[in-house]
Design an enzyme around this catalytic site. Structure first.
Site, mmCIF file in Angstrom:
data_model
loop_
_atom_site.group_PDB
_atom_site.id
_atom_site.type_symbol
_atom_site.label_atom_id
_atom_site.label_comp_id
_atom_site.label_asym_id
_atom_site.label_seq_id
_atom_site.Cartn_x
_atom_site.Cartn_y
_atom_site.Cartn_z
ATOM 1 N N LYS A 52 2.355 5.374 -9.392
ATOM 2 C CA LYS A 52 3.452 5.397 -8.836
ATOM 3 C C LYS A 52 4.703 6.141 -8.985
ATOM 4 O O LYS A 52 5.442 6.345 -7.739
ATOM 5 C CB LYS A 52 4.336 3.580 -8.826
ATOM 6 C CG LYS A 52 2.941 2.197 -9.065
ATOM 7 C CD LYS A 52 2.175 2.411 -7.572
ATOM 8 C CE LYS A 52 0.929 2.198 -7.614
ATOM 9 N NZ LYS A 52 -0.209 2.802 -7.967
ATOM 10 N N GLY A 177 -14.604 9.650 -2.696
ATOM 11 C CA GLY A 177 -13.587 8.697 -3.243
ATOM 12 C C GLY A 177 -12.573 7.882 -2.060
ATOM 13 O O GLY A 177 -11.411 8.602 -2.322
ATOM 14 N N VAL A 180 -8.409 2.989 -3.362
ATOM 15 C CA VAL A 180 -7.084 2.765 -4.222
ATOM 16 C C VAL A 180 -6.978 3.695 -3.926
ATOM 17 O O VAL A 180 -6.166 4.490 -3.839
ATOM 18 C CB VAL A 180 -7.554 1.280 -4.559
ATOM 19 C CG1 VAL A 180 -5.795 1.372 -5.261
ATOM 20 C CG2 VAL A 180 -8.165 0.071 -4.491
ATOM 21 N N ILE A 181 -7.975 4.297 -5.361
ATOM 22 C CA ILE A 181 -7.046 5.509 -6.323
ATOM 23 C C ILE A 181 -7.040 6.475 -5.406
ATOM 24 O O ILE A 181 -6.032 7.479 -5.356
ATOM 25 C CB ILE A 181 -7.849 5.650 -7.544
ATOM 26 C CG1 ILE A 181 -7.872 5.007 -8.330
ATOM 27 C CG2 ILE A 181 -7.277 7.003 -8.185
ATOM 28 C CD1 ILE A 181 -8.462 4.927 -9.833
ATOM 29 N N LEU A 183 -6.878 7.044 -1.987
ATOM 30 C CA LEU A 183 -6.087 7.188 -0.544
ATOM 31 C C LEU A 183 -4.720 6.583 -1.648
ATOM 32 O O LEU A 183 -3.716 7.959 -0.441
ATOM 33 C CB LEU A 183 -6.227 5.774 0.310
ATOM 34 C CG LEU A 183 -8.187 5.858 0.845
ATOM 35 C CD1 LEU A 183 -7.419 4.767 1.841
ATOM 36 C CD2 LEU A 183 -7.952 7.298 1.548
ATOM 37 N N GLU A 184 -4.521 6.413 -2.930
ATOM 38 C CA GLU A 184 -2.286 6.674 -3.357
ATOM 39 C C GLU A 184 -2.565 7.974 -3.874
ATOM 40 O O GLU A 184 -1.585 8.260 -3.180
ATOM 41 C CB GLU A 184 -2.663 5.345 -4.276
ATOM 42 C CG GLU A 184 -2.808 4.184 -3.783
ATOM 43 C CD GLU A 184 -2.584 3.322 -5.314
ATOM 44 O OE1 GLU A 184 -2.510 1.775 -4.963
ATOM 45 O OE2 GLU A 184 -2.162 3.563 -6.449
ATOM 46 N N HIS A 431 17.518 -12.797 9.798
ATOM 47 C CA HIS A 431 17.636 -11.750 10.726
ATOM 48 C C HIS A 431 18.117 -10.514 10.540
ATOM 49 O O HIS A 431 19.375 -10.480 10.923
ATOM 50 C CB HIS A 431 17.460 -12.396 12.519
ATOM 51 C CG HIS A 431 17.561 -11.682 13.103
ATOM 52 N ND1 HIS A 431 16.028 -10.763 14.312
ATOM 53 C CD2 HIS A 431 18.093 -10.852 14.702
ATOM 54 C CE1 HIS A 431 16.511 -10.402 15.089
ATOM 55 N NE2 HIS A 431 17.677 -9.981 15.380
#
Length: 465
Positions: A52, A177, A180-181, A183-184, A431
């Site tokens: 992150k 691959g 998740v890992i 593409l992040e 809104h």
């Protein structure tokens, strides 16, 4: 050194192991927490937090690079060494917080060693000692898988275990691959100026239960870096760099390859066959996911090592369940589990919550491609799919949308509370916000379940919502 005895031995000092030891000790059991390194959790050291930190840097660079739509010119100058230095500095601070927690354990609880089973109630340590444990919790986590063709590449190979140790950003990176890992980290690297290409054996992205969302993910991320589906590239080392060959004579050169082909459970070396458990072809035992118990043995398995729900909050919950039940064995108690919940921190984020479309009586769709607040932020893309039963109670969701990591929490809590689409529509939506975009899907569920719309919803959305 003398041999050891305890009520509950916990093998592995990651998230699940820490939680299991604490729960067992809190229930009155004498405990041992056994780990070879006590380095900190996977999340703090090589997972959630460092990834992150890299994604945060990438997002700042992306916002600067795309600011011209707002009339702002600010092309980013990326200092790769500074990016990686901050990442490690903050990562080390998070990891140190975990290590400081080990120092607060009661004296004699932390045992620095590797353990393996000699029987269902006996462990052998690699320092020559043995442990007689009335019950044991296995919490040894997972480790990156390196496919055979890549194992000879030496220092060209990166995984999430060592990618954050790079002193500088590479010029080019191949990623094996598209999970998740993969593409992040691929998106983070690409936004920081690294030439990235992702290779995956599957013919499409498979992070969502909705084909339309998978297509949207592929389109959005494919605009930022190359994604080669249906490919199993052959690697070779050429002049200190990586060459990949795939498909019809296609090839390319890269500085490194990031292997993101999964993290299988770490059970090798535990000698599980000596416990009396029945093991499958992968060497994995069968366990009850509400008690975490392996068959009827005095052995429990929690966290990534069981391969069921490999995310931090699940590991923490599983560890607590395993620790409590180990302390109370043989009075083992099943615990209700929260709905399955995963987030992939791409931009936009991807999330899966609870049950999917196959279990739904009603499905509602909110399109964020023209949603008001999303357009304001120049993030108008993606969608949210909500699933409900015949009484319009929410049971799950799939989404790929701006702010999706926050929207997903609201939806998960609604599922846990058994909230209906009608009840949610009766609540205020400020809104303009991303949250009010959910109302389209909620209205569709009301109509599909023949539930009357709340009176305040008859007039439609505010302009641009």
């Amino acid at each position: 050194m003398s041999d050891l005895q305890c009520d509950v031995a916990v093998i592995g000092a990651g998230t699940a192991g820490i939680s299991a030891e604490r729960a067992a000790r809190g229930a009155g059991a004498s405990t041992l927490l056994i780990d070879p390194n006590f380095a900190g959790t996977v999340c703090a050291t090589v997972g959630c937090m460092p990834s992150k930190l890299l994604l945060a840097a990438a997002k700042r660079a992306h916002h600067a690079r795309t600011a011209d739509i707002f009339g702002i010119s600010a092309p980013p100058q990326i200092d790769g060494k500074a990016v990686m230095q901050r990442l490690r500095r903050e990562r080390d601070r998070f990891a140190q917080g975990v290590r400081d927690g080990f120092k607060r354990l009661p004296q004699g609880v932390a045992i620095t060693a590797r353990a393996r089973f000699a029987g269902p109630n006996r462990l052998l340590l690699d320092d020559g000692r043995s442990v007689t444990a009335a019950r044991t919790v296995i919490a040894t986590g997972s480790a990156p898988a390196i496919p055979g063709p890549f194992q000879h590449l030496g220092d060209l190979i990166l995984t999430n275990d060592n990618v954050f140790e790079l002193p500088d950003l590479p010029e080019s990176l191949a990623v094996i691959g598209a999970g998740v890992i993969g593409l992040e980290l691929a998106q983070a690297m690409a936004r920081l100026g690294v030439r990235v290409a992702v290779f995956d054996r599957a013919n499409q992205i498979r992070l969502s239960r909705q084909p339309a969302i998978n297509q949207a993910i592929a389109q959005a991320l494919g605009a930022e870096f190359a994604i080669h589906h249906g490919s199993s590239p052959t690697p070779s080392r050429v002049d200190g760099k990586l060459r990949l060959d795939w498909g019809a004579g296609r090839s390319d050169m890269f500085d490194h390859v990031l292997i993101a082909a999964g993290r299988p459970p770490q059970v090798a070396g535990l000698d599980l066959d000596r416990t009396g458990a029945t093991l499958d072809e992968r060497g994995m035992p069968t366990f009850n996911d509400q008690t975490m118990q392996i068959e009827d043995l005095p052995i429990f398995i929690a966290g990534d090592v069981n391969g069921a729900r490999p995310v931090l909050h699940e590991a923490s919950q599983e560890g607590a369940i395993a620790g409590r039940n180990a302390a109370r064995f043989p009075q083992v108690q099943p615990f209700d589990r929260s709905p399955q919940f995963t987030i992939t921190f791409t931009d936009p984020p991807i999330a899966r919550i609870g049950k999917g479309p196959d279990d739904a009586a009603c499905v509602g769709l909110s399109d964020y491609g023209n949603q008001g607040r999303a357009r304001v932020e120049d993030q108008a893309q993606g969608s949210v799919h909500l699933y409900a039963d015949s009484q319009d109670r929410l049971i799950g969701a799939d989404l790929f949308a701006p702010g999706g990591d926050h929207l997903a929490h609201l939806l998960l809590w609604a599922v846990i509370e058994g909230a209906t689409a009608t009840e949610l529509l009766n609540r205020p939506f400020y809104h303009p916000t991303l949250e009010e975009g959910l109302r389209s899907a909620l209205r569709q569920i009301c109509r599909a379940s023949d539930t009357a719309l709340p009176p305040n919803q008859d007039c439609g959305n505010p302009p641009g919502s």
